[in-house]
Design an enzyme around this catalytic site. Structure first.
Site, short mmCIF file in Angstrom:
data_model
loop_
_atom_site.label_atom_id
_atom_site.label_comp_id
_atom_site.label_asym_id
_atom_site.label_seq_id
_atom_site.Cartn_x
_atom_site.Cartn_y
_atom_site.Cartn_z
N THR A 189 45.46 33.17 38.54
CA THR A 189 44.81 31.85 38.64
C THR A 189 44.82 31.08 37.33
O THR A 189 44.96 29.85 37.32
CB THR A 189 43.35 32.03 39.12
OG1 THR A 189 43.39 32.56 40.44
CG2 THR A 189 42.58 30.74 39.13
N SER A 230 48.13 38.23 41.42
CA SER A 230 47.99 39.67 41.17
C SER A 230 47.71 40.47 42.43
O SER A 230 47.67 41.70 42.39
CB SER A 230 46.95 39.94 40.10
OG SER A 230 45.64 39.86 40.61
N THR A 247 42.73 37.88 38.50
CA THR A 247 41.51 38.70 38.47
C THR A 247 41.43 39.70 39.63
O THR A 247 40.72 40.70 39.52
CB THR A 247 40.24 37.82 38.49
OG1 THR A 247 40.23 37.07 39.71
CG2 THR A 247 40.19 36.90 37.30
N ASP A 248 42.16 39.43 40.72
CA ASP A 248 41.98 40.29 41.90
C ASP A 248 42.29 41.75 41.62
O ASP A 248 41.61 42.64 42.13
CB ASP A 248 42.84 39.78 43.07
CG ASP A 248 42.26 38.51 43.68
OD1 ASP A 248 41.07 38.22 43.43
OD2 ASP A 248 43.00 37.80 44.38
N GLN A 298 31.89 56.46 47.37
CA GLN A 298 31.87 55.06 47.81
C GLN A 298 30.68 54.32 47.23
O GLN A 298 30.60 53.10 47.33
CB GLN A 298 31.78 55.00 49.34
CG GLN A 298 32.93 55.65 50.05
CD GLN A 298 32.74 55.65 51.56
OE1 GLN A 298 31.84 55.00 52.09
NE2 GLN A 298 33.60 56.38 52.25
#
Ligand code: ASP
Length: 331
Positions: A16, A62, A95-96, A267
């Site tokens: 981005t 990304s 950033t992903d 998790q």
């Protein structure tokens, strides 16, 4: 040891930060170096170190990041330090998957004698309220102030350890956080020479599978049959799974017998795996599942790629999974 950077290599991978509007939405765009230089020239009061720029090709959102691209990135970083004699590297990244790449590169750059910062932006440079120049200039200044050797994330004024970080928010400020994970491992001591940053790396095949109530063992079987060398099993709580299901336990036992490494992580956002707390966890240990301790998914994935990519034996990889290499298993 930290010393102020004198020559930074900026590696632009897309994301981005440099994206521009296209008919189909924001898309990676070339020409970021000129935009970066223009905004820095307009702020002569910002005393950033000398920098040179390299656009890695292809420029990507990304979301398309891959272990093959990590290799490209690793080679570009090593080249910048060893050949171009840069004393710091700044990676501009979407950033992903930034936390994944930063974690993976931490394991692939063990021993690198220079700091590497990863940054990006939530809004493109030039957009209203964009954080692009804030992050980019802040990262350059942080390197100019001196950073320890190794990989860190820089975002919204914070420096974060990649072996503990995740993107926890898809909008707004401070999208990255160092999770409050347990340790679970002791320091490795002497690092096997194969893990040195100068050693060539091959690509590995690592799967990730979350457990859910009603988990269908055929899913596990299919993943184990897909040609992977290692599986990250995202377990419940402190490392439990449906161990009353004999098919589940048998599939894991067979995985070990076939030379597939299975690592349990939690998790939960906080804490970590301790396989011996519950019978349902101890049964996993009995069939060869390793404890990922407090490792995040990002760290576990990067670590397994790093270990499997240098040709270590099955037993050596298993040994190193539970030892701390770069902060991923320290509390
Ligand atoms: N989808 C974008 C990317 O990861 C998001 C971003 O850069 O923040 O490249």
């Amino acid at each position: 040891m930290t010393s102020p950077a004198q020559h930074i290599k900026v590696l632009y991978t897309g994301g981005t930060i440099g994206m521009q509007a296209s008919a189909n939405g924001l898309a990676p765009a070339s020409g970021f170096e000129a935009r970066m230089r223009a905004q820095l020239d307009a702020q002569p009061e910002l005393q950033v170190p000398h920098w040179t720029f390299l656009e890695l090709l292809p420029l990507i959102d990304s979301a398309n990041m891959s272990p093959a691209y990590w290799q490209l990135l690793r080679e570009a970083i090593v080249h910048a330090v060893l050949v171009d004699k840069c004393d710091a590297v700044l990676v501009l990244h979407g950033t992903d998957t930034l936390a994944y790449s930063a974690a993976a590169l931490s394991f692939q750059l063990l021993g690198l004698p220079a700091p590497v910062l990863f940054t990006g932006a939530m809004l493109p440079a030039g957009a209203a309220d964009s954080d692009a120049w804030e992050n980019l200039n802040g990262a350059l200044l942080a390197l100019g102030a001196g950073q320890p050797a190794g990989v860190q994330l820089y975002f919204h004024g914070e420096l974060l350890p990649p072996s503990r970080c995740a993107k926890i928010r898809s909008f707004g400020r401070h999208p990255f956080r160092a999770l409050q994970r347990n340790g679970g491992g002791t320091a490795v001591g002497a690092l096997p020479s194969q893990l040195d940053y100068r050693q060539p790396k091959a690509q590995a095949k690592v799967g990730v599978l979350p457990l859910v109530p009603g988990f269908d063992v055929r899913l596990l079987q299919a993943v184990l049959d897909s040609g992977i060398q290692a599986l990250i099993l995202e377990c419940f709580g402190s490392g439990t799974g449906p161990s009353d299901n004999s098919l589940f336990i048998e599939a894991l036992r067979n995985a070990r017998n076939r030379g597939i490494i299975v690592v349990a992580i939690t998790q939960c956002h906080e804490g970590g795996v301790e396989l011996d707390v519950y019978e349902a966890g101890a049964r996993l240990r009995d069939v060869g599942v390793l404890s990922g301790g407090g490792m995040t998914r990002e760290a576990a994935l990067g670590k397994l790629h790093g270990l499997l990519g240098v040709g270590l034996s099955f037993d050596e990889v298993r040994r190193l999974v539970e030892l701390d290499l770069c902060g991923e298993l320290l509390g």
